[in-house]
Design an enzyme around this catalytic site. Sequence first.
Site, PDB file in Angstrom:
ATOM      1  N   ASP A 145      65.677  13.706 -53.130  1.00  0.00           N
ATOM      2  CA  ASP A 145      66.324  14.205 -54.343  1.00  0.00           C
ATOM      3  C   ASP A 145      65.872  15.654 -54.375  1.00  0.00           C
ATOM      4  O   ASP A 145      64.727  15.940 -54.730  1.00  0.00           O
ATOM      5  CB  ASP A 145      65.841  13.451 -55.579  1.00  0.00           C
ATOM      6  CG  ASP A 145      66.585  13.923 -56.827  1.00  0.00           C
ATOM      7  OD1 ASP A 145      66.845  15.144 -56.939  1.00  0.00           O
ATOM      8  OD2 ASP A 145      66.898  13.093 -57.693  1.00  0.00           O
ATOM      9  N   HIS A 146      66.738  16.570 -53.968  1.00  0.00           N
ATOM     10  CA  HIS A 146      66.240  17.924 -53.721  1.00  0.00           C
ATOM     11  C   HIS A 146      65.730  18.607 -54.978  1.00  0.00           C
ATOM     12  O   HIS A 146      64.999  19.591 -54.904  1.00  0.00           O
ATOM     13  CB  HIS A 146      67.277  18.778 -52.992  1.00  0.00           C
ATOM     14  CG  HIS A 146      68.458  19.140 -53.824  1.00  0.00           C
ATOM     15  ND1 HIS A 146      69.512  18.294 -54.014  1.00  0.00           N
ATOM     16  CD2 HIS A 146      68.731  20.247 -54.538  1.00  0.00           C
ATOM     17  CE1 HIS A 146      70.388  18.875 -54.811  1.00  0.00           C
ATOM     18  NE2 HIS A 146      69.953  20.065 -55.139  1.00  0.00           N
ATOM     19  N   HIS A 166      69.003  13.229 -60.383  1.00  0.00           N
ATOM     20  CA  HIS A 166      68.253  14.415 -60.821  1.00  0.00           C
ATOM     21  C   HIS A 166      67.755  14.323 -62.271  1.00  0.00           C
ATOM     22  O   HIS A 166      66.598  14.601 -62.553  1.00  0.00           O
ATOM     23  CB  HIS A 166      69.109  15.681 -60.683  1.00  0.00           C
ATOM     24  CG  HIS A 166      69.803  15.781 -59.355  1.00  0.00           C
ATOM     25  ND1 HIS A 166      69.181  15.515 -58.171  1.00  0.00           N
ATOM     26  CD2 HIS A 166      71.082  16.122 -59.029  1.00  0.00           C
ATOM     27  CE1 HIS A 166      70.028  15.687 -57.168  1.00  0.00           C
ATOM     28  NE2 HIS A 166      71.191  16.054 -57.662  1.00  0.00           N
TER      29      HIS A 166
HETATM   30  P1  NAD Z   1      79.436  17.078 -43.452  1.00  0.00           P
HETATM   31  O1  NAD Z   1      80.726  16.376 -43.624  1.00  0.00           O
HETATM   32  O2  NAD Z   1      79.429  18.559 -43.367  1.00  0.00           O
HETATM   33  O3  NAD Z   1      78.735  16.537 -42.142  1.00  0.00           O
HETATM   34  C1  NAD Z   1      78.820  15.203 -41.719  1.00  0.00           C
HETATM   35  C2  NAD Z   1      78.234  15.059 -40.327  1.00  0.00           C
HETATM   36  O4  NAD Z   1      78.348  13.690 -39.922  1.00  0.00           O
HETATM   37  C3  NAD Z   1      78.934  15.891 -39.251  1.00  0.00           C
HETATM   38  O5  NAD Z   1      77.932  16.392 -38.405  1.00  0.00           O
HETATM   39  C4  NAD Z   1      79.789  14.849 -38.508  1.00  0.00           C
HETATM   40  O6  NAD Z   1      80.021  15.161 -37.175  1.00  0.00           O
HETATM   41  C5  NAD Z   1      78.912  13.630 -38.615  1.00  0.00           C
HETATM   42  N1  NAD Z   1      79.648  12.373 -38.455  1.00  0.00           N
HETATM   43  C6  NAD Z   1      80.625  11.876 -39.249  1.00  0.00           C
HETATM   44  N2  NAD Z   1      81.056  10.696 -38.774  1.00  0.00           N
HETATM   45  C7  NAD Z   1      80.336  10.419 -37.670  1.00  0.00           C
HETATM   46  C8  NAD Z   1      80.295   9.338 -36.728  1.00  0.00           C
HETATM   47  N3  NAD Z   1      81.086   8.278 -36.845  1.00  0.00           N
HETATM   48  N4  NAD Z   1      79.423   9.428 -35.722  1.00  0.00           N
HETATM   49  C9  NAD Z   1      78.598  10.475 -35.575  1.00  0.00           C
HETATM   50  N5  NAD Z   1      78.577  11.503 -36.426  1.00  0.00           N
HETATM   51  C10 NAD Z   1      79.446  11.498 -37.458  1.00  0.00           C
HETATM   52  O7  NAD Z   1      78.481  16.555 -44.609  1.00  0.00           O
HETATM   53  P2  NAD Z   1      77.219  17.309 -45.281  1.00  0.00           P
HETATM   54  O8  NAD Z   1      77.706  18.173 -46.371  1.00  0.00           O
HETATM   55  O9  NAD Z   1      76.385  17.903 -44.221  1.00  0.00           O
HETATM   56  O10 NAD Z   1      76.439  16.121 -45.982  1.00  0.00           O
HETATM   57  C11 NAD Z   1      75.714  15.162 -45.272  1.00  0.00           C
HETATM   58  C12 NAD Z   1      75.015  14.231 -46.247  1.00  0.00           C
HETATM   59  O11 NAD Z   1      74.193  14.966 -47.114  1.00  0.00           O
HETATM   60  C13 NAD Z   1      75.940  13.438 -47.146  1.00  0.00           C
HETATM   61  O12 NAD Z   1      75.352  12.179 -47.366  1.00  0.00           O
HETATM   62  C14 NAD Z   1      75.951  14.204 -48.441  1.00  0.00           C
HETATM   63  O13 NAD Z   1      76.212  13.386 -49.550  1.00  0.00           O
HETATM   64  C15 NAD Z   1      74.527  14.700 -48.466  1.00  0.00           C
HETATM   65  N6  NAD Z   1      74.333  15.900 -49.255  1.00  0.00           N
HETATM   66  C16 NAD Z   1      74.848  17.106 -48.853  1.00  0.00           C
HETATM   67  C17 NAD Z   1      74.603  18.244 -49.582  1.00  0.00           C
HETATM   68  C18 NAD Z   1      75.118  19.596 -49.146  1.00  0.00           C
HETATM   69  O14 NAD Z   1      74.679  20.572 -49.722  1.00  0.00           O
HETATM   70  N7  NAD Z   1      75.980  19.688 -48.177  1.00  0.00           N
HETATM   71  C19 NAD Z   1      73.853  18.161 -50.750  1.00  0.00           C
HETATM   72  C20 NAD Z   1      73.347  16.940 -51.152  1.00  0.00           C
HETATM   73  C21 NAD Z   1      73.592  15.819 -50.379  1.00  0.00           C
END
Ligand code: NAD
Length: 490
Positions: free
Chosen positions: A177-178, A240
């Site tokens: 939980d950042h 949060h």
């Molecule tokens: P994103 O969509 O940018 O990245 C998803 C990644 O998963 C990619 O690298 C993709 O290639 C990979 N992927 C998807 N399907 C796949 C499969 N079948 N096999 C292998 N790899 C696969 O998503 P993100 O924004 O980086 O977020 C990732 C996680 O972090 C999510 O759970 C999101 O809820 C959480 N999150 C993200 C943020 C943020 O700031 N981006 C903030 C809080 C939480």
Amino acid sequence: TTEQNVLFTIFGGTGDLAKRKLYPSLYRLYKKGFLKEHFAVIGTARREWTNDYYREIIKETISDLVISEETATEFASHFYYQSHNVNDAEHYVNLKKLAEELDDSYQINGNRLFYLAMSPNFFGTITQQLNQQGLVSTNGFNRLIIEKPFGHDYESASILNEQLREVFDENQIFRIDHYLGKEMVQNISTVRFANNMIESMWNNRYIDNIQITLSESLGVEERGGYYDKSGALRDMVQNHILQIVSLLAMEPPAKLTDIDIRNEKIKALRAVRLFNPEEVKENFVRAQYDVGTNNDSLLNKYQNELNVAEDSQTETFVAGKVLIDTFRWKGVPFYIRTGKRMAEKGTQINVVFKNVPLNLFSEDVEEELPPNVLTIFIQPTEGFSLQLNTKKAGIGLETETFDLKHIHSAETVANSPEAYEKLLFDCLNGDATNFTHWDEVASSWKFVDVIRNEWDQNKTDLTSYPSGSMGPTESDDLLAKDGFSWYWNP
Ligand code: NAD
């Protein structure tokens, strides 16, 4: 600084989170010497990238942090890419081979940190495969970091948790939980437990109410598809906000260890009163942003956003009253609110103290003086302020209200480690203080589920607020009913 030996495996290594947060944070830890020679990173995702291409990307993500091209190249040389579909068992065999090679060549001694930076739908599959294909090491530590959201209600969260627990113990699971990595969230415990003046008054004899606001000025932007299914209650309150509530409400831990602190947080969350449907209506309001203006720019309504249903009933704003049934907090409402497209971006906590018994400074002794308010600014401003009543300089005894304020300088803020850096550091040290325990997640979902269920059945109570405002009038009414008002009113 002691160097940590560790092999990272980052699932979702091409994703937004990895690029924006994880790689720069790893670099900062490297620059400080916590990562040195004995570490390697496997990035894995579906795309077909080469190691060289991956390392170019790594260098790009740290370009504004590096001191020299040489260090950047040296850092990036620790990164390896493996294209991988998480549903395909065969790929884990390759991953295992690579992991063993790297463990060997970097003399890592079996310490593994698996970071799941991808959709939670895959968490169960990935952890199962890590186990079945023998990626979990037998001679070092194995730690799993997972991103939010952790389920979408108590039931789905339980199922997910059981899947993880088949492979990892609770003390190996680090649920991110950042907000818990934020400087001023971590400061809550210091300001409480290092100041007798504050801790001795931290109860229902001296505190009238506590207000927590997490406001965003942006709308859903490109996240409409995800957000429309989630809504503010699940996206912000379950994690949060309730985490902040638990830090404010918990009893002093015996020691500042992860076990003691999380035990106190768990107890606080268990004491949060679960509402019945009637109480949900009384104590919680939800709303969606409508058209509006901010800084002279015209803003459209939520239902017209990209990937949002035209008749969407998803809330982009929540305000509510949280009650904690403990000796310390009986009778002290914790008002919470969060929303998108609000007047100003900011997270702050306002602790509103009870008034003096009598107003000696007015003809009418019953007339209320402004209350003492301790404000904890979490972001983007970081710091504290304390509102006090004093004498206005000059003849007579007129009072004047002012703030004793300490705001971190821009330099301090810029130099303080980013949340993800601190959280990665903690995880490397096996310190789970700033990660959520399953029991915290469970209690939070139970509280949120009651509200969600009531809302899903009664679609009529969704209201709206103009973009660029601090929410609907119902949010003000919620406090007015109790004789209070929102302290932060930009
Ligand atoms: P994103 O969509 O940018 O990245 C998803 C990644 O998963 C990619 O690298 C993709 O290639 C990979 N992927 C998807 N399907 C796949 C499969 N079948 N096999 C292998 N790899 C696969 O998503 P993100 O924004 O980086 O977020 C990732 C996680 O972090 C999510 O759970 C999101 O809820 C959480 N999150 C993200 C943020 C943020 O700031 N981006 C903030 C809080 C939480």
